[in-house]
Design a protein around this motif. Structure first.
Motif, PDB file in Angstrom:
ATOM      1  N   LEU A   1     -13.329  -7.674  -7.357  1.00 60.96           N
ATOM      2  CA  LEU A   1     -12.070  -7.779  -6.633  1.00 60.96           C
ATOM      3  C   LEU A   1     -12.184  -7.097  -5.272  1.00 60.96           C
ATOM      4  O   LEU A   1     -13.019  -6.211  -5.071  1.00 60.96           O
TER       5      LEU A   1
ATOM      6  N   VAL B   1      -9.739  -5.346  -2.128  1.00 61.73           N
ATOM      7  CA  VAL B   1      -8.419  -4.825  -1.754  1.00 61.73           C
ATOM      8  C   VAL B   1      -7.947  -5.498  -0.478  1.00 61.73           C
ATOM      9  O   VAL B   1      -8.685  -5.579   0.500  1.00 61.73           O
TER      10      VAL B   1
ATOM     11  N   VAL C   1     -10.889  -0.493  -6.021  1.00 65.62           N
ATOM     12  CA  VAL C   1      -9.784  -1.330  -6.505  1.00 65.62           C
ATOM     13  C   VAL C   1      -8.932  -0.547  -7.492  1.00 65.62           C
ATOM     14  O   VAL C   1      -7.692  -0.613  -7.453  1.00 65.62           O
TER      15      VAL C   1
ATOM     16  N   HIS D   1      -6.769   1.742  -5.641  1.00 69.53           N
ATOM     17  CA  HIS D   1      -5.730   0.961  -4.960  1.00 69.53           C
ATOM     18  C   HIS D   1      -4.611   0.586  -5.924  1.00 69.53           C
ATOM     19  O   HIS D   1      -3.428   0.692  -5.595  1.00 69.53           O
TER      20      HIS D   1
ATOM     21  N   ILE E   1      -4.620  -7.893  -3.881  1.00 63.90           N
ATOM     22  CA  ILE E   1      -6.050  -8.013  -4.119  1.00 63.90           C
ATOM     23  C   ILE E   1      -6.478  -9.434  -3.769  1.00 63.90           C
ATOM     24  O   ILE E   1      -5.671 -10.360  -3.746  1.00 63.90           O
TER      25      ILE E   1
END
Length: 604
Positions: free
Chosen positions: A157, A159, A238, A241, A202
């Motif tokens: 993923l 951000v 991630v 985040h 994301i």
């Protein structure tokens, strides 16, 4: 298995071992996506069809491939008529075809993770009328015969910072929580990939050309959420985040989590969630509230940061397009350039300018290929761009701050009078949308005819929508807004247009076997103050800046207002992207955008 016929034969043989007399093959994935990851391209693997909308039904002795008017030509080029009936929707629905062709007592399989509940009900009713049965499968039978079936992407993923998103994930989840409170619900299912990307800020790389990640989520009334995604895709950055309010689970844990929501009120979007989600919730004893995904409208209403980022992305994209159009104008007349070589060059220009990816596979089409609105060049079809033809390029980029989509047409050699007439009528329709002013509450379906009227006057039309929504570094096709005939494939009533929505403006004309024309810019719905007016009004700001081919414009057809718009647009093109060009590129742009007048010498 080297041919699609061989694959069909093997698939039928496998169905027989499963005691199935047929199977429904959609194009989509578990998230009802338009563009899907390689692992989910079952329809393409089985049939050869590469369009972005369609489906198939395979019976023991007959099969049908279902497409709408955008793919009338393409489906015949990619799918064998010996193996499949070509079925045009909505003229004939899949339910109609199954009702006519399924035998009494037949067992027709479907994958409940690939269809909406409404679709399943429709198919079940059509089959029941014939004494046949619709049967859910635990595992998709295509996967059993797809020997080199790719695995889902394992990309990590990414951000999307608040500086680009314009609003934090926590703030978005709080708004969803407030909405759940209004609905009297405990949680909502988020299964559309762009909804997940937007909600959690994301992005990902699990679907080519669309920066999304394969995941599901449950958003709760207390502002927390459960995110179901392969754990190896979640980096430390991630995780930080997302924070403690977002709990991470494996993707396989999603269905059991749905079955564990006993006694809960759960909001689910019947248009975006697959039948299996409803079945799991019902099996667990949850109460389902069938309502639209709460992120759909907020995602479509771009915030000031997203709008600013999109404008910046459009300027970079416009500079790329200017360089490309000058290059095409120089290289194409030599007769050696191919469709793929041209689109590869454009992709290289975008990447050099900082684009993360394309927003879709470019439609690079010369001559008759341009008459197929969603044509995709491959090794077999790849044609030379030669004099005497029109070259159409529909392309876009995924920039970190915006998603672009633009179509331009270039004549190679001298265009015919008919080509110029058709192009000018398409331009008039484009201007009709660009200059439209309308009251709040107006739908895209109500203004679609603005784009078609100049073509209708000549007994012409085009078989696709005039405009689709566009995401903010997300899907190049985004709902709920669109500009299209009310009965256009896609279903449902047209959404009222609201300030802050991005759309495309892309009327076209297609002459089978000869050429295609489309002029596409992206536009932003904005408020308009009308002196003396009493109603709140809206209009469009044009966001795309690149020359519209002057060699194809018959100025004598244009009204004074249309000519004024065109000259003003070209002046703005020079003003906005000219400073980023130099030398021959800048000189070319200035000449290409010089004002057109009424004198014969100004027509060309």
């Amino acid at each position: 298995m080297t041919t699609h016929h061989d694959r069909l034969t093997a698939f039928r043989a496998h169905l027989a071992t499963q005691y199935l007399d047929g199977f429904i093959v959609p194009l989509t994935d578990e998230h009802m996506s338009e563009y899907v990851g390689a692992y989910a391209r079952r329809l393409e693997w089985l049939t050869g069809f590469q369009g972005s909308a369609g489906g198939a039904v395979v019976l023991a002795d007959r099969a049908g491939i279902f497409t709408d008017g955008r793919y009338t030509l393409q489906v015949r080029q990619q799918v064998s008529g010996d193996d499949y009936d070509y079925v045009l929707v909505p003229d004939t629905s899949m339910a109609d075809w199954l009702g006519a062709n399924a035998a009494a007592g037949a067992r027709i399989g479907y994958d409940p993770w690939l269809h909406t509940r409404a679709f399943v009900h429709e198919m079940r009713a059509a089959l029941a009328a014939k004494g046949a049965e619709l049967v859910a499968v635990a595992a998709n039978p295509i996967d059993a015969v797809w020997s080199d079936h790719p695995l889902p992407s394992d990309a990590t993923l990414i951000v999307q910072s608040d500086d680009l998103a314009g609003k934090s994930s926590a703030a978005k989840r709080a708004e969803i929580a407030d909405w759940l409170g209004e609905q009297g619900a405990d949680a909502t299912v988020l299964s559309a990939l762009d909804s997940l990307a937007w909600t959690f800020n994301i992005r990902g790389a699990d679907v080519a050309r669309t920066p999304v990640a394969l995941a599901f989520a449950l958003a709760h009334a207390d502002g927390t959420a459960d995110l179901y995604v392969a754990p190896e895709k979640v980096t430390e950055a991630v995780a930080q985040h997302l924070g403690n309010a977002v709990r991470i689970h494996s993707r396989d844990a999603f269905a059991p989590a749905l079955r564990a929501l006993s006694g809960k009120q759960v909001a689910v979007d019947p248009d975006r969630a697959v039948a299996a989600i409803f079945e799991a919730l019902e099996a667990g004893g949850a109460t389902i509230l069938p309502v639209r995904d709460p992120t759909v409208l907020p995602r479509a209403l771009k915030n000031p940061v997203e709008i600013s980022g999109h404008r910046a992305a459009q300027l970079r994209d416009g500079v790329v397009m200017a360089k490309f159009l000058r290059w095409i104008e120089t290289e194409a007349p030599k007769g050696e350039l191919t469709e793929i070589a041209a689109s590869d060059h454009l992709q290289a220009l975008r990447e050099a300018a900082g684009a993360v990816d394309l927003s879709f596979d470019a439609i690079s089409a010369t001559g008759a290929h341009g008459a197929s609105p969603h044509y995709k060049a491959d090794a077999e079809s790849n044609a030379r761009i030669e004099p005497g033809h029109l070259y159409l390029i529909d392309s876009g980029g995924q920039w970190p701050d915006g998603t672009t989509d633009i179509t331009r047409v270039v004549p190679v050699g001298t265009p015919t009078a008919e080509m110029r007439d058709r192009f000018t009528r398409v331009l008039q329709g484009h201007i009709g949308i660009a200059t439209a002013v309308f009251p709040e509450g107006t739908t895209g379906g109500q203004i679609d005819s603005f784009a078609r009227r100049p073509l209708w006057a000549a007994g012409l039309d085009f078989a696709h929508g005039t405009g689709h929504g566009v995401g903010a570094y997300l899907s190049v096709h985004e709902g709920p807004q669109r500009i299209a005939k009310p009965n256009y494939p896609g279903g449902g009533p047209s959404e009222p247009l609201r300030a802050g929505m991005f759309l495309s403006n892309e009327p076209g004309y297609y002459k089978a076997g000869e050429y295609g024309i489309r002029i596409e810019n992206l536009i932003l719905v904005e408020r308009r103050d009308i002196p003396g007016g009493t109603e709140p009004m809206l209009g469009f700001e044009t966001l795309t800046f690149a020359p519209i081919e002057r060699e194809l414009i018959d100025v004598s057809i244009l009204t004074e207002a249309e000519l004024s718009w065109l000259n003003a647009y070209h002046a703005e093109v020079v003003e906005k992207i000219g400073p980023a060009l130099d030398g021959e590129d800048r000189a070319w742009l200035i000449a290409k955008c010089a004002p057109l007048g009424r004198a014969p010498s100004g027509n060309r």
